[in-house]
Design a protein around this motif. Structure first.
Motif, PDB file in Angstrom:
ATOM      1  N   ASP A  46       0.817  -1.213   0.000  1.00 29.79           N
ATOM      2  CA  ASP A  46       0.000   0.000   0.000  1.00 29.79           C
ATOM      3  C   ASP A  46       0.851   1.264   0.000  1.00 29.79           C
ATOM      4  OD1 ASP A  46      -2.376  -1.386  -0.127  1.00 29.79           O
ATOM      5  OD2 ASP A  46      -2.618  -1.470   2.053  1.00 29.79           O
ATOM      6  N   SER A  47       2.012   1.226   0.637  1.00 28.50           N
ATOM      7  CA  SER A  47       2.859   2.424   0.633  1.00 28.50           C
ATOM      8  C   SER A  47       3.405   2.698  -0.776  1.00 28.50           C
ATOM      9  CB  SER A  47       3.993   2.320   1.656  1.00 28.50           C
ATOM     10  OG  SER A  47       4.889   1.295   1.304  1.00 28.50           O
ATOM     11  N   PHE A  48       3.639   1.644  -1.564  1.00 30.67           N
ATOM     12  CA  PHE A  48       4.040   1.844  -2.952  1.00 30.67           C
ATOM     13  C   PHE A  48       2.939   2.566  -3.720  1.00 30.67           C
ATOM     14  CE2 PHE A  48       3.280   0.366  -7.283  1.00 30.67           C
ATOM     15  CZ  PHE A  48       4.372   0.907  -7.926  1.00 30.67           C
ATOM     16  N   VAL A  49       1.707   2.121  -3.550  1.00 28.70           N
ATOM     17  CA  VAL A  49       0.581   2.736  -4.250  1.00 28.70           C
ATOM     18  C   VAL A  49       0.467   4.206  -3.856  1.00 28.70           C
ATOM     19  CG1 VAL A  49      -1.944   2.731  -4.482  1.00 28.70           C
ATOM     20  CG2 VAL A  49      -0.670   0.573  -4.563  1.00 28.70           C
ATOM     21  N   GLU A  50       0.561   4.499  -2.573  1.00 28.00           N
ATOM     22  CA  GLU A  50       0.481   5.891  -2.116  1.00 28.00           C
ATOM     23  C   GLU A  50       1.634   6.721  -2.680  1.00 28.00           C
ATOM     24  OE1 GLU A  50       0.087   6.128   2.127  1.00 28.00           O
ATOM     25  OE2 GLU A  50      -1.674   4.815   2.120  1.00 28.00           O
ATOM     26  N   GLU A  51       2.821   6.175  -2.663  1.00 22.56           N
ATOM     27  CA  GLU A  51       3.988   6.895  -3.182  1.00 22.56           C
ATOM     28  C   GLU A  51       3.831   7.157  -4.685  1.00 22.56           C
ATOM     29  OE1 GLU A  51       8.878   6.566  -3.182  1.00 22.56           O
ATOM     30  OE2 GLU A  51       7.691   4.876  -2.460  1.00 22.56           O
ATOM     31  N   PHE A  52       3.326   6.173  -5.428  1.00 21.64           N
ATOM     32  CA  PHE A  52       3.145   6.337  -6.869  1.00 21.64           C
ATOM     33  C   PHE A  52       2.081   7.398  -7.163  1.00 21.64           C
ATOM     34  CE2 PHE A  52       1.448   5.208 -11.057  1.00 21.64           C
ATOM     35  CZ  PHE A  52       2.619   5.215 -11.796  1.00 21.64           C
ATOM     36  N   VAL A  53       0.977   7.368  -6.446  1.00 20.86           N
ATOM     37  CA  VAL A  53      -0.081   8.369  -6.638  1.00 20.86           C
ATOM     38  C   VAL A  53       0.444   9.757  -6.284  1.00 20.86           C
ATOM     39  CG1 VAL A  53      -2.324   9.178  -5.764  1.00 20.86           C
ATOM     40  CG2 VAL A  53      -2.018   6.771  -6.398  1.00 20.86           C
TER      41      VAL A  53
END
Length: 182
Positions: free
Chosen positions: A75-82
């Motif tokens: 989930d932190s990857f998704v947040e960082e990408f967004v």
């Protein structure tokens, strides 16, 4: 006199609106309120200005890629990408919409290589065509959605709403990739 940051900002905006090929150093100077020679004093060429304008975004995606390489798809990857997409909206716009016409420009070649690296990682870590397609649709679709929107967030609360929606959607789409890694 315009600052380097101001010139970079003006160039970034104009490159995303009119296109790199449709923008001249003279136009950037005019928009910045300086002479063409002043722009060229700070940046040796239009290509150097493009590099300065989108280089920080490429540095940002390299940091994300390093986390991906270490297996940090969560989930932190998704947040960082967004957050990356929202912060570098204009840079992503330039890359998505102009990358094919700028293939010989070094900073665009660097961007292309980074996208290939990201795709290769997910291709290697996915066991099915569906998961590879899910990855492409999720990340590529989110980038395209933001990059092609003329004015995606007319009110100051919109970015937070867009961020939340993108995180939810990407998390759902990437769930099979997440569960493979767990």
């Amino acid at each position: 006199m315009a600052t380097i940051d101001h010139l970079r900002s003006v160039a970034l905006d104009e490159f995303s609106r009119a296109g790199y090929l449709g923008t001249s150093v003279a136009r950037i100077a005019e928009l910045a309120g300086v002479s063409k020679s002043s722009v060229l004093y700070h940046y040796a060429s239009k290509e150097a200005l493009l590099d300065a304008a989108i280089g920080p975004a490429l540095d940002g995606i390299e940091q994300i890629l390093e986390r991906v390489r270490r297996g940090a798809i969560d989930d932190s990857f998704v947040e960082e990408f967004v957050d990356f997409l929202l912060r570098y909206r204009l840079e992503v716009n330039i890359f998505i919409n102009q990358r094919r016409s700028l293939v010989d420009v070094p900073v665009i070649e660097r961007a292309n290589a980074l996208v290939v690296r990201l795709a290769q990682y997910f291709g290697e870590s996915s066991t099915s065509v569906e998961d590879r397609m899910r990855f492409g649709i999720a990340l590529g679709g989110a980038a395209y959605c933001l990059a092609t929107a003329e004015d995606f967030s007319p009110d100051p609360h919109s970015d937070e709403q867009v961020r939340g929606a993108l995180i939810d959607i990407l998390s759902e789409l990437l769930t099979p990739v997440h569960t493979q890694r767990d």
